[in-house]
Design a protein around this motif. Structure first.
Motif, PDB file in Angstrom:
ATOM      1  N   UNK A 127       0.617  -1.109  -0.234  1.00 15.75           N
ATOM      2  CA  UNK A 127      -0.017   0.033   0.006  1.00 15.75           C
ATOM      3  C   UNK A 127       0.698   1.229   0.098  1.00 15.75           C
ATOM      4  N   UNK A 128       2.103   1.374   0.864  1.00 10.88           N
ATOM      5  CA  UNK A 128       3.138   2.430   0.744  1.00 10.88           C
ATOM      6  C   UNK A 128       3.477   2.557  -0.758  1.00 10.88           C
ATOM      7  N   UNK A 129       3.809   1.433  -1.222  1.00  7.86           N
ATOM      8  CA  UNK A 129       4.382   1.587  -2.516  1.00  7.86           C
ATOM      9  C   UNK A 129       3.519   2.148  -3.689  1.00  7.86           C
ATOM     10  N   UNK A 130       2.265   1.763  -3.357  1.00  8.99           N
ATOM     11  CA  UNK A 130       1.350   2.233  -4.436  1.00  8.99           C
ATOM     12  C   UNK A 130       0.825   3.800  -3.964  1.00  8.99           C
ATOM     13  N   UNK A 131       1.031   4.213  -2.940  1.00  9.11           N
ATOM     14  CA  UNK A 131       0.685   5.483  -2.713  1.00  9.11           C
ATOM     15  C   UNK A 131       1.434   6.495  -3.124  1.00  9.11           C
ATOM     16  N   UNK A 132       2.669   6.284  -3.706  1.00  8.16           N
ATOM     17  CA  UNK A 132       3.367   7.251  -4.336  1.00  8.16           C
ATOM     18  C   UNK A 132       3.630   6.742  -5.926  1.00  8.16           C
ATOM     19  N   UNK A 133       3.629   7.566  -6.953  1.00  4.64           N
ATOM     20  CA  UNK A 133       4.395   7.412  -8.432  1.00  4.64           C
ATOM     21  C   UNK A 133       5.081   8.413  -8.871  1.00  4.64           C
ATOM     22  N   UNK A 134       5.677   8.389 -10.023  1.00  7.41           N
ATOM     23  CA  UNK A 134       6.218   9.524 -10.399  1.00  7.41           C
ATOM     24  C   UNK A 134       5.437   9.949 -11.838  1.00  7.41           C
ATOM     25  N   UNK A 135       5.057  11.200 -11.951  1.00  9.43           N
ATOM     26  CA  UNK A 135       4.550  11.798 -12.944  1.00  9.43           C
ATOM     27  C   UNK A 135       5.697  12.508 -13.751  1.00  9.43           C
ATOM     28  N   UNK A 136       5.425  12.564 -15.202  1.00 11.44           N
ATOM     29  CA  UNK A 136       6.216  13.348 -16.068  1.00 11.44           C
ATOM     30  C   UNK A 136       5.478  14.185 -16.860  1.00 11.44           C
ATOM     31  N   UNK A 137       5.734  15.585 -17.135  1.00 15.23           N
ATOM     32  CA  UNK A 137       5.011  16.338 -17.905  1.00 15.23           C
ATOM     33  C   UNK A 137       6.031  16.787 -19.125  1.00 15.23           C
ATOM     34  N   UNK A 138       5.739  16.369 -20.336  1.00 14.25           N
ATOM     35  CA  UNK A 138       6.438  16.764 -21.406  1.00 14.25           C
ATOM     36  C   UNK A 138       6.046  17.968 -21.937  1.00 14.25           C
ATOM     37  N   UNK A 139       7.012  19.023 -22.196  1.00 14.94           N
ATOM     38  CA  UNK A 139       6.887  20.584 -22.644  1.00 14.94           C
ATOM     39  C   UNK A 139       7.534  20.297 -24.015  1.00 14.94           C
ATOM     40  N   UNK A 140       6.882  19.977 -25.041  1.00 12.05           N
ATOM     41  CA  UNK A 140       7.354  19.814 -26.419  1.00 12.05           C
ATOM     42  C   UNK A 140       7.325  21.076 -27.302  1.00 12.05           C
ATOM     43  N   UNK A 141       8.853  21.125 -27.957  1.00  8.63           N
ATOM     44  CA  UNK A 141       8.792  22.032 -28.995  1.00  8.63           C
ATOM     45  C   UNK A 141       7.986  21.538 -30.261  1.00  8.63           C
ATOM     46  N   UNK A 142       6.723  22.361 -30.514  1.00  2.00           N
ATOM     47  CA  UNK A 142       6.020  21.923 -31.733  1.00  2.00           C
ATOM     48  C   UNK A 142       6.458  22.438 -32.893  1.00  2.00           C
ATOM     49  N   UNK A 143       6.350  21.830 -33.925  1.00  2.00           N
ATOM     50  CA  UNK A 143       6.829  22.375 -35.372  1.00  2.00           C
ATOM     51  C   UNK A 143       5.476  22.285 -36.117  1.00  2.00           C
ATOM     52  N   UNK A 144       5.685  22.500 -37.544  1.00  5.20           N
ATOM     53  CA  UNK A 144       4.753  22.481 -38.516  1.00  5.20           C
ATOM     54  C   UNK A 144       4.959  21.165 -39.206  1.00  5.20           C
ATOM     55  N   UNK A 145       6.047  20.301 -38.806  1.00  3.35           N
ATOM     56  CA  UNK A 145       5.949  18.988 -39.397  1.00  3.35           C
ATOM     57  C   UNK A 145       5.546  17.858 -38.566  1.00  3.35           C
ATOM     58  N   UNK A 146       4.275  17.313 -38.956  1.00  3.77           N
ATOM     59  CA  UNK A 146       3.718  16.262 -37.760  1.00  3.77           C
ATOM     60  C   UNK A 146       4.693  15.131 -37.432  1.00  3.77           C
ATOM     61  N   UNK A 147       5.061  14.678 -38.482  1.00  2.71           N
ATOM     62  CA  UNK A 147       6.016  13.323 -38.157  1.00  2.71           C
ATOM     63  C   UNK A 147       7.117  13.671 -37.432  1.00  2.71           C
ATOM     64  N   UNK A 148       7.620  14.822 -37.458  1.00  2.80           N
ATOM     65  CA  UNK A 148       8.731  15.496 -36.458  1.00  2.80           C
ATOM     66  C   UNK A 148       7.875  15.515 -34.963  1.00  2.80           C
ATOM     67  N   UNK A 149       6.987  16.054 -34.883  1.00  2.00           N
ATOM     68  CA  UNK A 149       6.249  16.157 -33.528  1.00  2.00           C
ATOM     69  C   UNK A 149       6.238  14.895 -33.040  1.00  2.00           C
ATOM     70  N   UNK A 150       5.429  14.015 -33.930  1.00  2.00           N
ATOM     71  CA  UNK A 150       5.257  12.589 -33.199  1.00  2.00           C
ATOM     72  C   UNK A 150       6.457  11.854 -32.786  1.00  2.00           C
ATOM     73  N   UNK A 151       7.602  11.873 -33.582  1.00  2.00           N
ATOM     74  CA  UNK A 151       8.889  11.463 -33.334  1.00  2.00           C
ATOM     75  C   UNK A 151       9.424  11.952 -32.152  1.00  2.00           C
ATOM     76  N   UNK A 152       9.441  13.363 -32.039  1.00  2.00           N
ATOM     77  CA  UNK A 152       9.744  13.954 -30.505  1.00  2.00           C
ATOM     78  C   UNK A 152       9.147  13.495 -29.534  1.00  2.00           C
ATOM     79  N   UNK A 153       7.988  13.399 -29.617  1.00  2.00           N
ATOM     80  CA  UNK A 153       7.020  12.973 -28.595  1.00  2.00           C
ATOM     81  C   UNK A 153       7.240  11.636 -27.927  1.00  2.00           C
ATOM     82  N   UNK A 154       7.464  10.790 -29.072  1.00  2.00           N
ATOM     83  CA  UNK A 154       7.818   9.601 -28.653  1.00  2.00           C
ATOM     84  C   UNK A 154       9.207   9.178 -27.884  1.00  2.00           C
TER      85      UNK A 154
END
Length: 284
Positions: A5-32
């Motif tokens: 229960x103690x282990x499940x009461x904590x978890x790590x959250x990550x927030x991705x601040x992505x540089x978005x471009x006009x090239x969709x494929x590049x955005x998808x690749x960078x996000x991945x």
């Protein structure tokens, strides 16, 4: 409390601040790649920004719109599965039966689609001399609440302008959510004025964790995002915060701490439906 229960009461959250471009494929690749990086740092839940696959703007929404499932959500599904994370896929312009929506797709660690949240409150503002933006010129609003379960807690999803509506956060808290996530793209007018203020307000009002994911700032874009993706704890403290650049920020979510805050200041116990008891509005 047991060790599990103690282990499940904590978890790590990550927030991705992505540089978005006009090239969709590049955005998808960078996000991945950034999702994989976040998982390597122990993240169990990863959040992408609003319009992570497309420049933000009414002129771009029709051009970049996709069906769900589609190319972008397939990449998200694969990324969630290969990294074994719960993935809140920011948002993408979605086309469905001739209408466009601003839609967040959420995936489980097995790559399955858990839900899609269509932005309820469209971003229609007009601040004279500073900014005018009308999402409703091209987008249609969603109409439903969006909650998903993890082994740690329930999570409620909103998109950007949704955060301004306190009632939505209250409904999520009433449903048992302990974490609210808002992919968003506040601008250089509303960002410095309200971005952090609203996050802290929603967190304190409901004694929950609140996470926001913004695109990185691009001064050359037609719509310049404020950045400063953040995580706020139930006490209203900002515990993680990005600058304006592309980055990943992390926060260790502690649900026992959340429970302690609620016990120390028991406002949730005094709520009755949509109203408050007399005691709840008299502090001290």
């Amino acid at each position: 409390m047991s060790a599990l229960a103690k282990a499940m009461s904590k978890f790590r959250l990550a927030v991705v601040q992505l540089h978005v471009t006009k090239v969709k494929a590049d955005n998808l690749s960078k996000a991945r790649g950034l999702i994989k990086e976040a998982a390597s740092q122990g993240a169990k839940v990863v959040v992408l920004p609003e319009c992570f696959n497309s420049p933000y703007g009414t002129g771009f929404f029709p051009e970049y719109a996709e069906k769900i499932p589609g190319v972008s959500t397939q990449v998200l599904s694969e990324a969630a599965k290969e990294s074994g994370v719960y993935l809140v896929g920011g948002s993408i312009p979605e086309e469905d039966e001739g209408k466009l929506y601003n839609t967040c797709a959420v995936f489980g660690p097995d790559g399955s689609l858990l839900l899609k949240h269509r932005k309820i409150h469209l971003f229609d503002i007009d601040v004279p001399g500073k900014i005018r933006f009308q999402e409703s010129e091209t987008l249609s609003p969603g109409s439903g609440l969006s909650v998903f379960d993890t082994p740690y807690c329930k999570v409620g999803v909103g998109i950007c302008y949704d955060i301004r509506f306190a009632e939505l956060a209250q409904l999520y808290a009433k449903k048992g959510c302990q974490l609210l996530v808002y992919p968003g793209a506040f601008n250089m007018t509303t960002g410095p004025a309200h971005w952090e203020l609203l996050q802290r307000g929603r967190a304190v009002d409901n004694q929950v964790y609140v996470a926001t994911a913004s695109p990185a700032r691009d001064e050359m874009a037609s719509y310049v995002a404020w950045g400063h993706s953040s995580v706020v704890n139930p006490w209203g403290e900002v515990i993680s915060k990005a600058g304006a650049e592309e980055t990943v920020v992390y926060a260790d979510i502690d649900l026992q701490y959340l429970a302690d805050v609620r016990q120390q200041i028991p406002i949730t116990a005094q709520r009755r439906g949509d109203l408050y008891s007399v005691n709840a509005v008299q502090e001290g």
